[in-house]
Design an enzyme around this catalytic site. Structure first.
Site, PDB file in Angstrom:
ATOM      1  N   THR A 151       0.955  -1.169   0.018  1.00  0.00           N
ATOM      2  CA  THR A 151       0.072  -0.076  -0.094  1.00  0.00           C
ATOM      3  C   THR A 151       0.837   1.309   0.020  1.00  0.00           C
ATOM      4  O   THR A 151       0.394   2.251  -0.534  1.00  0.00           O
ATOM      5  CB  THR A 151      -1.004   0.075   1.123  1.00  0.00           C
ATOM      6  N   SER A 206       1.262  -7.505  -0.811  1.00  0.00           N
ATOM      7  CA  SER A 206       2.247  -8.590  -0.100  1.00  0.00           C
ATOM      8  C   SER A 206       1.287  -9.813   0.387  1.00  0.00           C
ATOM      9  O   SER A 206       1.799 -10.714   0.884  1.00  0.00           O
ATOM     10  CB  SER A 206       2.767  -8.003   1.097  1.00  0.00           C
TER      11      SER A 206
END
Ligand code: ASP
Length: 356
Positions: A40, A87
């Protein structure tokens, strides 16, 4: 994307005062490698008010660094784009690549510390993996953000500045792999993600953070006791033993455990209820798995505390290992490394869990 391919935008902004021998002049800023993997912190949305429906990992390392001009007063930055992923999709092969690259950088006379930008979802797993496998005492600091780079009050730029500040700090040497997030400095062993949305999303439950970073100042208030980095027997390799996680809950059945055993897993971590207690059906399946040569590690889904050996299950009788204070995801990392290092037998593996 290949390691080492990014330009040196920020490094060029800094005063490069290294001597010809490769060691920095006394007045030079520390040389910090920033390895970007996505997340992010490198996310972007069309709307500045959108903090959940964005694409992770689309902003390159150069742009992340350009958003933080103050970095030029803290360190000479060597940026590298290692990957550009969300991730949640972290892969074992990428763990190998990342850990090997960190080890190479730590061994270099040209680098004083490493920062890794990462998604928050699996950050605690990557951090613990590196904590156990990187070989060096120079600082290695992971950071991330909860809001994409396009958001109002994006938290990535300050987290990145603080992570570089920690990596540039003499106080961070020999502390193992660290996570700098929302002004706090955590040990990779203890830190977990505790919020799906809040910017204060990481905590070291029970124990607390190691210290803090603010306005260029770094302060540690405790040290990590368990061995890490240069003091472990673990080395990063390309082969990963297959270890999976199952959960215990009301009405759980043995279906998942039996399927994993049939698939040939080497180990199963069980996220038990409470003090690692396990539904009778699942526990019987796990006991049967041990007789097939599968290593079973008992941990808890609760999120804090530890699992007592021979507490909620007769570990000695069933041949189980207990994870202590590691959550199921970190217990899986340690079990994979222990098996890859040739560890066998519940007694020897329990000693590893008690040590690390
Ligand atoms: N899904 C994102 C990731 O882990 C979440 C984040 O970075 O906060 O890459």
């Amino acid at each position: 994307m290949a390691a080492g391919g990014a330009s040196l935008t920020i490094a060029a902004m800094n005063t490069l005062t290294s001597s010809s021998s490769g060691t920095p002049a006394a007045h030079a800023l520390p040389r910090i490698a920033v390895l970007a993997t996505g997340g992010t912190i490198a996310g972007s949305a069309a709307d500045v008010t959108n903090t959940s429906g964005y694409q992770a990992g689309v902003v390159g390392v150069d742009r992340l660094l350009e958003a933080v001009p103050a970095l030029s007063g803290v360190a000479q930055i060597q940026p590298e784009q290692i990957a550009s992923i969300d991730s949640k999709d972290m892969a074992l092969a990428l763990w190998t690549t990342l850990a090997q690259r960190v080890n190479a950088l730590l061994a270099s006379d040209e680098i004083d510390g490493v920062v890794i930008t990462h998604g928050t979802d699996t950050l605690e797993e990557t951090a613990y993996l590196l904590h156990l496998t990187v070989k060096g005492t120079k600082p290695v600091v992971l950071t991330a953000s909860m809001r994409p780079s396009s958001a109002l009050s994006a938290d990535g730029p300050l987290n990145l500045l603080n992570a570089v500040t920690v990596a540039a700090s003499a106080a961070a040497h020999g502390q193992g792999v660290l996570v700098a997030f929302n002004n706090r400095i955590h040990s990779a062993r203890d830190v977990v993600k505790t919020s799906t949305y809040a910017v204060d999303a990481f905590q070291s439950l029970e124990i607390g953070a190691l210290g803090w970073v603010q306005d260029g100042r770094v302060e540690f208030q405790r040290k990590v006791v368990r061995p890490h980095t240069v003091d472990t027997e673990f080395v990063i390799g390309a082969k990963w033993p297959n270890v999976e996680i199952v959960t215990s809950y009301a009405g759980a059945s043995r279906i998942a455990v039996d399927a994993l055993v049939a698939a040939g897993v080497r180990g199963i971590v069980v996220a038990g209820t409470g003090n690692g207690s396990i539904h009778a059906s699942v526990q019987q399946a796990l006991a049967d798995a041990v007789t097939q040569g599968v290593v079973v590690v008992r941990s808890s889904r609760v999120g804090s505390g530890h699992v007592m050996r021979n507490g909620a299950a007769p570990d000695d009788a069933l041949g189980f290992v207990t994870a202590g204070s590691l959550n199921p995801y970190k217990a899986r990392v340690l079990l994979m490394l222990a098996l890859a290092a040739g560890g066998t037998g519940a007694v020897a593996l329990q000693a590893i869990f008690d040590k690390y």
